[in-house]
Write an enzyme that holds these catalytic residues in place. Sequence first.
Site, PDB file in Angstrom:
ATOM      1  N   ASP A 286       0.854  -1.169   0.000  1.00  0.00           N
ATOM      2  CA  ASP A 286       0.000   0.000   0.000  1.00  0.00           C
ATOM      3  C   ASP A 286       0.905   1.238   0.000  1.00  0.00           C
ATOM      4  OD1 ASP A 286      -3.173   0.687   1.655  1.00  0.00           O
ATOM      5  OD2 ASP A 286      -2.076   1.758   0.100  1.00  0.00           O
TER       6      ASP A 286
HETATM    7  C1  GLC Z   1      -4.201   4.388  -0.205  1.00  0.00           C
HETATM    8  C2  GLC Z   1      -5.127   3.278   0.203  1.00  0.00           C
HETATM    9  C3  GLC Z   1      -5.285   2.190  -0.842  1.00  0.00           C
HETATM   10  C4  GLC Z   1      -5.157   2.792  -2.226  1.00  0.00           C
HETATM   11  C5  GLC Z   1      -3.733   3.301  -2.367  1.00  0.00           C
HETATM   12  C6  GLC Z   1      -3.493   3.968  -3.724  1.00  0.00           C
HETATM   13  O1  GLC Z   1      -3.424   4.786   0.877  1.00  0.00           O
HETATM   14  O2  GLC Z   1      -4.882   2.649   1.442  1.00  0.00           O
HETATM   15  O3  GLC Z   1      -6.563   1.575  -0.624  1.00  0.00           O
HETATM   16  O4  GLC Z   1      -5.437   1.799  -3.207  1.00  0.00           O
HETATM   17  O5  GLC Z   1      -3.370   4.205  -1.344  1.00  0.00           O
HETATM   18  O6  GLC Z   1      -4.234   5.134  -3.812  1.00  0.00           O
END
Ligand code: GLC
Length: 736
Positions: free
Chosen positions: A263
Amino acid sequence: MDKQAITNLLKKMSTKEKIYQLVQLAGGFYSEDEAVVTGPKEKLGISDEAIANVGSILNVRGAEETRALQKNYLAKSDAKIPLLFMADIINGYDTIFPIPLGQGATWNPELIKAAAAVAAEEAAVSGIHVTFSPMVDLVRDPRWGRVMESTGEDTYLNSVYAQSFVEGYQGEMIVGKNVAACVKHFAAYGAPEGGREYNTVDMSERNMREYYLPAYQAALKAGAKMVMTSFNTVDGIPATGNKWLNQDVLRKEWGFEGILISDYAAIKELEDHGIAEDAEQAAKLALEASVDIDMMTSVYAKNLEKIVVKDSEMAKLLDQSVLRILELKNELGLFENPYRGADTEKAKAVILSKDNRKLARKVVSESLVLLKNQEVLPLKSTQKIALIGPYATSPFLSGSWSFSLKTERTVTLEQAFSEVLPAENLLVAPGCLTVEPELIEASFGQYFPAEKTLFDEEGELVKALEAARKSDVVVMAIGEHYLQSGEGGSRGELTLPRVQQKLISAIKALGKPMVGVVFSGRPLELKAELPLFDSLLTVWFPGTEGGHGIADVVFGKVNPSGKLSMSFPYSVGQVPVHYNEFNTGRPLTESGHSKRFTSRYTDMPNKPLFPFGFGLSYTTFSYCDFKLSETQLVPGDKITATVEVTNSGKIAGTETVQLYIRDLVGSIVRPVKELKGFQKIFLQPKETRKVSFEITEEMLRFYTRELTYQSESGEFTVFIGSNSEVAKGINFILCK
Ligand code: GLC
């Protein structure tokens, strides 16, 4: 390319080219505007060389934008390996559907699959290859802001939806139609202590395997091509650096061979967690935990080379990660066509098409949950209606994940009501801001420019009171702000904003019939409002066609059929509150102890305000003649449970008949109920339908005392009803 060609490509790549394939950056790094580039570049401390050679891009949208970026990248990069474009298409691309928690309330997996297919097509023609969806985190704590992204508190239901989303997105992986699904957040991100965003998750392996992991497995079984790690710890080790979770469970036990992406900045955050001393150790931990892509940090870019040159095992892991990335690019045909699907003309025809809007409108009307109705709904166009509250006119109906805040596309309540009512029968007055002005500054800052405009609170209240006085019935469009949920949107209280509570009381004092239409990204605490309204609808954040879908229900064009997929607490003090709880040694009822010494609160009930599976209709349904075909079940055989459901009201309607089972005694304690099946049926007035469910031994399996996944002989109770508080059960014995 064939497999051999991919292997040959890998062999030709330099170590740096391999490492850069593992890096994902947002579009800002490729902006023409140097100021935009230098900001993030300085912050990340990433080199121009790395930027020019990354493997994938985050959240760049649009056929033109992705084509241009791909073209420039291929011209400048060394290895000339096409970029992957990934984005958060959570509840729609430009046609925004209800938030997943609302989609979860439809109990209509086929409809959700169709909505995902629309989202995929709009994304595919816009140049997106992968969506960071479905989010299948099980949630039991509405304080957590991201419950809006989940389909709720039940393992079985979440698993059904996980399959729907993945099949809808991926279909046959047709160019210009489908996108790859990335299931997230692995794992158990939905259980942070205190419901506080990014907080510690700590639970037994048994609890995780029984309740939290199955929906990820269901997504992978449906063919999801990617998995995203979660920010939280799992048994004291952050998921992004957790070898047990990612190597032992995901890769070895489940056989997942696709890409595991971190993430956002989660690899760097291994240092903040205190599990890595520095970025080099963070890089090592993440690669050993099989994380193939480093989203939005320079940890891999700046540290992997020194790690792999001195450690051949790490060099092998690097090659494995690169191979997974090359294989997905190859599967998507990017080597032959780097612009896969991105088509400006097609995008114009597909995006926000009439059919897509029509589907969105249907999903809205099926996602709404009627919580109370004392004969006020449905309304008539002959009535004079005062539409009051901040959501009477607000276009911000799409929740916190809808990038396309081009709000002119959103159908507001005011617009939809004006299409049903003659002008003289519609009086509209917002009456107050969505939230207290100080909250705008404190919590939302730059994300929340919309309501910084001057608002004449006194004057607007007077207008609202005036409108209400002239009306036959008041519809109050109220709810939390969309930035009070979503990522970073945890709340310690679950009540409506104070400015709205004041407005409701002032309008209530006029004594008119009142309908509440509540917008939220979570189950709210509505015990104070419940007695004030004659009818109450929870509408989540319904998206682009929100106004139309809600008006269809309010004016009776559609009979509401939504059922909660997450409990609404009586008070935040009960949280976490969920239907499939354990009985405890001192249950409130059936305990041999005096009431004081049973599992209870002294100041509130144990039960939620509205339970899992609850939802009313404009008609009524009666259940009778509930029976089991056998009283004994042996493995390989089945028991048929049947019930007769009648539409005992005056209008046609849809009922979701729910099957629950309780395992009365196990080698570990078992929940008082578990959802094991459901059927959504449409009945004409006075029509009766026999509904049958097959019960098999496989449905009774769980993680036993020895953590083996199996059923155990003994007595079970079967329940069939319209929500999880159904009480009447029939028993059978499993004989193994
Ligand atoms: C964010 C979220 C995740 C998302 C990623 C890209 O922090 O936790 O769900 O897909 O970053 O935006």
